[in-house]
Scaffold this motif. Structure first.
Motif, mmCIF file in Angstrom:
data_model
loop_
_atom_site.group_PDB
_atom_site.id
_atom_site.type_symbol
_atom_site.label_atom_id
_atom_site.label_comp_id
_atom_site.label_asym_id
_atom_site.label_seq_id
_atom_site.Cartn_x
_atom_site.Cartn_y
_atom_site.Cartn_z
ATOM 1 N N ILE A 170 0.842 -1.204 0.000
ATOM 2 C CA ILE A 170 0.000 0.000 0.000
ATOM 3 C C ILE A 170 0.876 1.252 0.000
ATOM 4 O O ILE A 170 0.662 2.183 -0.777
ATOM 5 N N VAL A 171 1.858 1.281 0.870
ATOM 6 C CA VAL A 171 2.756 2.435 0.962
ATOM 7 C C VAL A 171 3.519 2.614 -0.351
ATOM 8 O O VAL A 171 3.580 3.716 -0.911
ATOM 9 N N ARG A 172 4.088 1.541 -0.856
ATOM 10 C CA ARG A 172 4.886 1.602 -2.087
ATOM 11 C C ARG A 172 4.053 2.053 -3.278
ATOM 12 O O ARG A 172 4.446 2.947 -4.025
ATOM 13 N N ARG A 173 2.877 1.476 -3.451
ATOM 14 C CA ARG A 173 2.048 1.819 -4.609
ATOM 15 C C ARG A 173 1.515 3.253 -4.522
ATOM 16 O O ARG A 173 1.463 3.951 -5.525
ATOM 17 N N HIS A 174 1.132 3.699 -3.342
ATOM 18 C CA HIS A 174 0.709 5.096 -3.214
ATOM 19 C C HIS A 174 1.866 6.028 -3.573
ATOM 20 O O HIS A 174 1.689 6.978 -4.338
ATOM 21 N N GLY A 175 3.040 5.760 -3.018
ATOM 22 C CA GLY A 175 4.197 6.604 -3.313
ATOM 23 C C GLY A 175 4.521 6.634 -4.795
ATOM 24 O O GLY A 175 4.731 7.704 -5.382
ATOM 25 N N MET A 176 4.549 5.466 -5.427
ATOM 26 C CA MET A 176 4.910 5.389 -6.843
ATOM 27 C C MET A 176 3.860 6.034 -7.753
ATOM 28 O O MET A 176 4.194 6.817 -8.637
ATOM 29 N N SER A 220 3.518 9.881 -7.258
ATOM 30 C CA SER A 220 4.700 10.543 -7.799
ATOM 31 C C SER A 220 4.618 10.599 -9.324
ATOM 32 O O SER A 220 4.800 11.652 -9.935
ATOM 33 N N LYS A 221 4.311 9.475 -9.936
ATOM 34 C CA LYS A 221 4.261 9.395 -11.397
ATOM 35 C C LYS A 221 3.102 10.194 -11.983
ATOM 36 O O LYS A 221 3.266 10.925 -12.965
ATOM 37 N N GLU A 222 1.909 10.067 -11.416
ATOM 38 C CA GLU A 222 0.718 10.663 -12.009
ATOM 39 C C GLU A 222 0.462 12.107 -11.580
ATOM 40 O O GLU A 222 -0.205 12.841 -12.296
ATOM 41 N N HIS A 223 0.985 12.501 -10.395
ATOM 42 C CA HIS A 223 0.642 13.823 -9.865
ATOM 43 C C HIS A 223 1.846 14.614 -9.354
ATOM 44 O O HIS A 223 1.677 15.678 -8.776
ATOM 45 N N ASN A 224 3.053 14.069 -9.542
ATOM 46 C CA ASN A 224 4.296 14.741 -9.126
ATOM 47 C C ASN A 224 4.421 14.964 -7.626
ATOM 48 O O ASN A 224 5.079 15.907 -7.185
ATOM 49 N N PHE A 225 3.789 14.125 -6.809
ATOM 50 C CA PHE A 225 3.941 14.231 -5.361
ATOM 51 C C PHE A 225 5.363 13.830 -4.984
ATOM 52 O O PHE A 225 5.961 12.946 -5.610
ATOM 53 N N ASP A 226 5.879 14.431 -3.942
ATOM 54 C CA ASP A 226 7.214 14.085 -3.469
ATOM 55 C C ASP A 226 7.144 12.910 -2.482
ATOM 56 O O ASP A 226 6.048 12.416 -2.179
ATOM 57 N N PRO A 227 8.284 12.441 -1.954
ATOM 58 C CA PRO A 227 8.296 11.280 -1.058
ATOM 59 C C PRO A 227 7.531 11.453 0.255
ATOM 60 O O PRO A 227 7.293 10.478 0.964
ATOM 61 N N LEU A 258 -7.150 6.318 1.728
ATOM 62 C CA LEU A 258 -6.262 5.582 0.828
ATOM 63 C C LEU A 258 -6.963 4.808 -0.293
ATOM 64 O O LEU A 258 -6.517 3.726 -0.673
ATOM 65 N N LEU A 259 -8.017 5.370 -0.841
ATOM 66 C CA LEU A 259 -8.612 4.740 -2.023
ATOM 67 C C LEU A 259 -7.576 4.780 -3.139
ATOM 68 O O LEU A 259 -7.034 5.834 -3.464
ATOM 69 N N LEU A 260 -7.304 3.633 -3.696
ATOM 70 C CA LEU A 260 -6.353 3.543 -4.804
ATOM 71 C C LEU A 260 -6.812 2.450 -5.754
ATOM 72 O O LEU A 260 -7.165 1.347 -5.312
ATOM 73 N N VAL A 261 -6.822 2.764 -7.034
ATOM 74 C CA VAL A 261 -7.092 1.767 -8.073
ATOM 75 C C VAL A 261 -5.945 1.857 -9.070
ATOM 76 O O VAL A 261 -5.655 2.927 -9.606
ATOM 77 N N GLU A 262 -5.282 0.749 -9.275
ATOM 78 C CA GLU A 262 -4.155 0.697 -10.202
ATOM 79 C C GLU A 262 -4.615 1.062 -11.613
ATOM 80 O O GLU A 262 -5.759 0.759 -12.000
ATOM 81 N N SER A 289 -8.304 18.378 -5.582
ATOM 82 C CA SER A 289 -9.082 18.737 -6.764
ATOM 83 C C SER A 289 -8.576 18.076 -8.046
ATOM 84 O O SER A 289 -9.322 17.961 -9.013
ATOM 85 N N GLY A 290 -7.335 17.623 -8.060
ATOM 86 C CA GLY A 290 -6.780 16.988 -9.252
ATOM 87 C C GLY A 290 -7.227 15.559 -9.472
ATOM 88 O O GLY A 290 -6.987 14.983 -10.527
ATOM 89 N N LEU A 291 -7.894 14.972 -8.506
ATOM 90 C CA LEU A 291 -8.324 13.576 -8.612
ATOM 91 C C LEU A 291 -9.786 13.518 -9.064
ATOM 92 O O LEU A 291 -10.684 13.111 -8.330
ATOM 93 N N GLY A 292 -10.008 13.922 -10.299
ATOM 94 C CA GLY A 292 -11.361 14.071 -10.832
ATOM 95 C C GLY A 292 -12.207 12.821 -10.786
ATOM 96 O O GLY A 292 -13.383 12.872 -10.415
ATOM 97 N N THR A 293 -11.646 11.678 -11.161
ATOM 98 C CA THR A 293 -12.432 10.443 -11.172
ATOM 99 C C THR A 293 -12.869 10.075 -9.763
ATOM 100 O O THR A 293 -14.037 9.760 -9.530
ATOM 101 N N ALA A 294 -11.948 10.121 -8.812
ATOM 102 C CA ALA A 294 -12.294 9.800 -7.421
ATOM 103 C C ALA A 294 -13.347 10.774 -6.901
ATOM 104 O O ALA A 294 -14.311 10.367 -6.247
ATOM 105 N N ARG A 295 -13.169 12.040 -7.204
ATOM 106 C CA ARG A 295 -14.121 13.048 -6.735
ATOM 107 C C ARG A 295 -15.528 12.754 -7.278
ATOM 108 O O ARG A 295 -16.517 12.873 -6.559
ATOM 109 N N ARG A 296 -15.627 12.369 -8.549
ATOM 110 C CA ARG A 296 -16.931 12.038 -9.129
ATOM 111 C C ARG A 296 -17.537 10.805 -8.451
ATOM 112 O O ARG A 296 -18.745 10.751 -8.209
ATOM 113 N N LEU A 297 -16.702 9.821 -8.137
ATOM 114 C CA LEU A 297 -17.197 8.630 -7.442
ATOM 115 C C LEU A 297 -17.723 8.989 -6.053
ATOM 116 O O LEU A 297 -18.777 8.492 -5.637
#
Length: 171
Positions: A18-24, A27-34, A95-99, A133-141
């Motif tokens: 969970i920690v690894r996938r959220h971080g990765m 970071s990749k999709e939204h430019n979040f730092d560590p 921590l809602l996350l969908v690969e 606000s950048g997580l449009g799909t989650a926000r709509r759900l």
């Protein structure tokens, strides 16, 4: 019709994934730092395990079965007690996350619905969540499930400027 995934409750060994996938992903999709992965590790997963109450909290993991019979993580969500709320029983959806490979299958909707159903069964009056606000799909759900946006504010906790949003659903 069967779904291309199964959903189960957590194992302590899921937390590293969970920690690894959220971080990765963030970071990749939204430019979040560590700081995001560090926050997920210290403030969410570790805290959840340390005070876990099976009658009032749940953590679901979604997996897809591979051709070789192994299972691959494709998503997750937590429902935990809001320990800061004293006026009425309140839960937090976290921590809602969908690969990426699992998006569009209805998994996010199902994970959120499981939180709602369990929260009602556990006697919560409300569910709250934090998103941006950048997580449009989650926000709509969230909105389709019945959550309402309470407030928003600028935030740079994870190394980028974003608009943090605080949502709530009255059960």
């Amino acid at each position: 019709m069967t779904t291309p995934y199964k959903i189960r409750t957590h194992l302590a060994t899921d937390m590293e994934t969970i920690v690894r996938r959220h971080g990765m992903l963030y970071s990749k999709e939204h430019n979040f730092d560590p700081h995001l992965a560090a926050s997920v590790a210290s403030q969410v997963t570790t805290a959840f395990l340390a005070t876990y109450d099976a009658t009032r909290e749940r953590f679901w993991v979604a997996e897809a079965e591979q051709q070789d019979g192994t299972n691959t993580f494709i998503g997750c969500v937590f429902l935990a007690k809001d320990k800061t709320e004293t006026e009425f029983p309140c839960a937090k959806l976290r921590l809602l996350l969908v690969e990426p490979a699992a998006r569009g299958m209805g998994l996010g909707r199902e994970l959120i619905a499981r939180c709602t159903e369990f929260a009602r069964e556990a006697g919560y009056a409300r569910i709250r969540l934090w998103t941006n606000s950048g997580l449009g799909t989650a926000r709509r759900l969230y909105e389709r499930e019945g959550y309402k946006l309470l407030r928003s504010e600028e935030d740079d906790t994870f190394g980028i400027k974003l608009t943090a949003e605080f949502w709530e659903m009255v059960l």
